[in-house]
Design a protein around this motif. Structure first.
Motif, PDB file in Angstrom:
ATOM      1  N   ARG A 123       0.859  -1.192   0.000  1.00  0.00           N
ATOM      2  CA  ARG A 123       0.000   0.000   0.000  1.00  0.00           C
ATOM      3  C   ARG A 123       0.885   1.228   0.000  1.00  0.00           C
ATOM      4  O   ARG A 123       2.017   1.200   0.489  1.00  0.00           O
ATOM      5  CB  ARG A 123      -0.878   0.031   1.256  1.00  0.00           C
ATOM      6  N   THR A 138      -0.922 -18.050  -8.745  1.00  0.00           N
ATOM      7  CA  THR A 138       0.306 -17.646  -8.065  1.00  0.00           C
ATOM      8  C   THR A 138       1.227 -16.922  -9.048  1.00  0.00           C
ATOM      9  O   THR A 138       1.507 -17.436 -10.125  1.00  0.00           O
ATOM     10  CB  THR A 138       1.069 -18.883  -7.540  1.00  0.00           C
ATOM     11  N   THR A 139       1.677 -15.720  -8.680  1.00  0.00           N
ATOM     12  CA  THR A 139       2.660 -15.039  -9.531  1.00  0.00           C
ATOM     13  C   THR A 139       4.047 -15.029  -8.911  1.00  0.00           C
ATOM     14  O   THR A 139       5.033 -14.983  -9.620  1.00  0.00           O
ATOM     15  CB  THR A 139       2.238 -13.585  -9.829  1.00  0.00           C
ATOM     16  N   ASN A 140       4.142 -15.044  -7.586  1.00  0.00           N
ATOM     17  CA  ASN A 140       5.461 -15.082  -6.938  1.00  0.00           C
ATOM     18  C   ASN A 140       5.369 -15.842  -5.632  1.00  0.00           C
ATOM     19  O   ASN A 140       4.376 -15.742  -4.911  1.00  0.00           O
ATOM     20  CB  ASN A 140       5.964 -13.658  -6.649  1.00  0.00           C
ATOM     21  N   CYS A 141       6.419 -16.611  -5.342  1.00  0.00           N
ATOM     22  CA  CYS A 141       6.571 -17.208  -4.015  1.00  0.00           C
ATOM     23  C   CYS A 141       8.028 -17.103  -3.607  1.00  0.00           C
ATOM     24  O   CYS A 141       8.915 -17.491  -4.359  1.00  0.00           O
ATOM     25  CB  CYS A 141       6.133 -18.668  -4.018  1.00  0.00           C
ATOM     26  N   HIS A 180      -2.255 -10.335   3.912  1.00  0.00           N
ATOM     27  CA  HIS A 180      -1.930  -8.961   4.315  1.00  0.00           C
ATOM     28  C   HIS A 180      -2.595  -7.940   3.404  1.00  0.00           C
ATOM     29  O   HIS A 180      -2.787  -6.793   3.761  1.00  0.00           O
ATOM     30  CB  HIS A 180      -0.420  -8.736   4.285  1.00  0.00           C
ATOM     31  N   LYS A 181      -2.885  -8.367   2.179  1.00  0.00           N
ATOM     32  CA  LYS A 181      -3.549  -7.464   1.230  1.00  0.00           C
ATOM     33  C   LYS A 181      -4.443  -8.276   0.318  1.00  0.00           C
ATOM     34  O   LYS A 181      -4.041  -9.322  -0.182  1.00  0.00           O
ATOM     35  CB  LYS A 181      -2.503  -6.734   0.388  1.00  0.00           C
ATOM     36  N   LEU A 182      -5.659  -7.784   0.122  1.00  0.00           N
ATOM     37  CA  LEU A 182      -6.572  -8.417  -0.814  1.00  0.00           C
ATOM     38  C   LEU A 182      -7.077  -7.299  -1.712  1.00  0.00           C
ATOM     39  O   LEU A 182      -8.074  -6.650  -1.408  1.00  0.00           O
ATOM     40  CB  LEU A 182      -7.721  -9.090  -0.047  1.00  0.00           C
ATOM     41  N   ARG A 229      -7.697  -5.406  -5.734  1.00  0.00           N
ATOM     42  CA  ARG A 229      -8.524  -5.673  -6.907  1.00  0.00           C
ATOM     43  C   ARG A 229      -7.845  -6.667  -7.841  1.00  0.00           C
ATOM     44  O   ARG A 229      -8.484  -7.555  -8.389  1.00  0.00           O
ATOM     45  CB  ARG A 229      -8.752  -4.343  -7.639  1.00  0.00           C
ATOM     46  N   LEU A 257      -4.280  -7.923  -7.045  1.00  0.00           N
ATOM     47  CA  LEU A 257      -3.238  -8.703  -6.370  1.00  0.00           C
ATOM     48  C   LEU A 257      -3.639  -9.012  -4.925  1.00  0.00           C
ATOM     49  O   LEU A 257      -4.207  -8.168  -4.233  1.00  0.00           O
ATOM     50  CB  LEU A 257      -1.902  -7.940  -6.347  1.00  0.00           C
ATOM     51  N   VAL A 276      -1.681 -10.550  -1.378  1.00  0.00           N
ATOM     52  CA  VAL A 276      -0.347 -10.816  -0.827  1.00  0.00           C
ATOM     53  C   VAL A 276      -0.503 -11.348   0.589  1.00  0.00           C
ATOM     54  O   VAL A 276      -1.307 -10.826   1.371  1.00  0.00           O
ATOM     55  CB  VAL A 276       0.512  -9.528  -0.803  1.00  0.00           C
ATOM     56  N   SER A 304       6.327 -16.171   1.541  1.00  0.00           N
ATOM     57  CA  SER A 304       5.421 -15.090   1.169  1.00  0.00           C
ATOM     58  C   SER A 304       4.978 -15.341  -0.262  1.00  0.00           C
ATOM     59  O   SER A 304       5.771 -15.769  -1.098  1.00  0.00           O
ATOM     60  CB  SER A 304       6.089 -13.720   1.310  1.00  0.00           C
ATOM     61  N   THR A 349       2.365 -14.056  -3.683  1.00  0.00           N
ATOM     62  CA  THR A 349       1.496 -13.097  -4.356  1.00  0.00           C
ATOM     63  C   THR A 349       0.629 -13.853  -5.354  1.00  0.00           C
ATOM     64  O   THR A 349       1.123 -14.698  -6.099  1.00  0.00           O
ATOM     65  CB  THR A 349       2.316 -12.023  -5.089  1.00  0.00           C
ATOM     66  N   PRO A 367      -9.762 -10.338 -13.574  1.00  0.00           N
ATOM     67  CA  PRO A 367     -10.756  -9.270 -13.507  1.00  0.00           C
ATOM     68  C   PRO A 367     -12.194  -9.766 -13.600  1.00  0.00           C
ATOM     69  O   PRO A 367     -13.110  -9.064 -13.208  1.00  0.00           O
ATOM     70  CB  PRO A 367     -10.419  -8.392 -14.718  1.00  0.00           C
ATOM     71  N   ILE A 375      10.515 -17.527  -6.626  1.00  0.00           N
ATOM     72  CA  ILE A 375      10.123 -17.939  -7.978  1.00  0.00           C
ATOM     73  C   ILE A 375       8.993 -17.061  -8.494  1.00  0.00           C
ATOM     74  O   ILE A 375       8.052 -16.746  -7.763  1.00  0.00           O
ATOM     75  CB  ILE A 375       9.750 -19.453  -7.994  1.00  0.00           C
ATOM     76  N   ASP A 376       9.143 -16.599  -9.745  1.00  0.00           N
ATOM     77  CA  ASP A 376       8.110 -15.826 -10.440  1.00  0.00           C
ATOM     78  C   ASP A 376       7.490 -16.708 -11.513  1.00  0.00           C
ATOM     79  O   ASP A 376       8.197 -17.199 -12.404  1.00  0.00           O
ATOM     80  CB  ASP A 376       8.727 -14.588 -11.117  1.00  0.00           C
ATOM     81  N   PHE A 377       6.185 -16.885 -11.425  1.00  0.00           N
ATOM     82  CA  PHE A 377       5.454 -17.608 -12.458  1.00  0.00           C
ATOM     83  C   PHE A 377       4.931 -16.578 -13.445  1.00  0.00           C
ATOM     84  O   PHE A 377       4.134 -15.705 -13.078  1.00  0.00           O
ATOM     85  CB  PHE A 377       4.319 -18.414 -11.840  1.00  0.00           C
TER      86      PHE A 377
END
Lengths: 141, 141, 141, 141
Positions: B90, C81-84, C105-107, C109, C111, C113, C131, C133, C138, D86-88
């Protein structure tokens, strides 16, 4: 994919939009999905001992990726860093500039992903590597 | 596990060893494996628009974890950041200080691992989270 | 923010949509922005020596975060999943189940996280932390 | 720096030490600080829809880096993954094998750091990228 901003346009953009740091960073070269940025190291980037600090390297990687993205999508966009994972691997050479080589691996509708290798000028072994994700706002275009 | 440095000792250490930044950072509290650090935001931490910059948040998380480790192993050690993965979630509230809550999850012989939550002062939702790994040199003790 | 799926609904969803793994994972509890998931460890999750493998821990963290998101946005969504970023900190206890505690921690529109702490059942010290993301398409709603 | 294990020796090592997965992974090539590994995708690696799962890609990246390290330090070592980010980036092509190109950036006394690019066979754009850190135990040599 082609560049939307030339080297000269990117340099002018940096001076206009980020006057407070434009003397620290020199855009060395740009190509589609790639950009090379140099940090002209000064006292404010150094730790005791004369090596470049972690936050200064983070900042260099972040700006390099930001400019690599702008080069592809144009200056109107307001890309925002959402993640950075950085590995510090070697102590930078004291007194040397640091070179960042940024490569974009993905330039999507909402996310851009790439990585950056950082080198003390004149060295073969990297001092750090970073991967970054940027969120691209929908209002572009 | 017990603390090797008290809050007063950590504060004195920060002033002695990092005089150039000791006025930016205030150590709010310390406990075994935990530390709270505040960034007194000033002009040099801000982006255009008045929000705290990414490098300033990276720096805050890095210093918070470093001090949390020193509190456990003592001031003689020279721990070095080897990895940081940070999620920016944020936009920080303009003009507010930023609070870092660091927790150590592992304090091993050679590696320390922890994470840090960052908050704009007075807000419940975090502005960023970071996980960090430090390498601890063998010469301690 | 409130739950859109109850514990019973999440369990039924797991059996319906992921029949091939629904016997490995047990959803222990769910609350707004939080979920606890247990990996019933079997031979296929183990390395030589009897400890849970890295890919099995990655999978557990990933599924825990996915279910924590679905609990908040409902089953229609196709989050990806885009990142771990995962830190392996201790060897899991041989023969024990692994518990994942996921927190969002974040929800946003587009993403979401969060992070996940992993524990061998009955242990206080975590075996890993991750962690993650997720990108939220949409078309939801 | 030179290789301590040839391509043939690495392949024999994989069959001996990891018989349960040695039919999934094919070591394509090895060079100092580099290794190419192929995942022969089968049903157990697939998600509904036929694309390779996240855990299968994580596992491929992890094994590729592990073998790249062993090629440099020899088979006696017991390197352990401490971090993976890792980035997917793209959905893998259904039914295709996945190729991992691992590069070591640092091979230190206690830590090895590298990254891995993952591609669906025959594609130019990567499906994922990972950076990994391994801890190398002191008892080697």
């Amino acid at each position: 994919m082609m560049l939307k901003m030339s080297l000269a346009e990117l340099r002018a953009f940096l001076v206009c939009e980020f006057p407070q740091v434009s003397d620290e960073f020199e855009i060395v070269d740009v190509a589609p999905m790639e950009l090379i940025l140099c940090l002209r190291t000064g006292d404010r980037h150094l730790r005791p001992g004369g090596t470049v600090s972690g936050p200064a390297m983070f900042s260099l990687a972040d700006v390099a990726m930001y400019l690599a993205i702008l080069a592809m999508i144009g200056p109107q966009a307001l890309a925002v860093t959402t993640n950075c994972s950085i590995d510090f691997m070697r102590k930078p050479v004291a007194g040397q500039d640091v070179i960042a080589r940024a490569r974009l691996h993905k330039l999507g509708r909402v996310l851009a992903v790439g990585d950056v290798m950082l080198y003390s000028e004149g060295q073969v072994a990297p001092v750090a590597r970073a991967s970054l994700t940027y969120s691209i706002p929908p209002s572009r275009g």
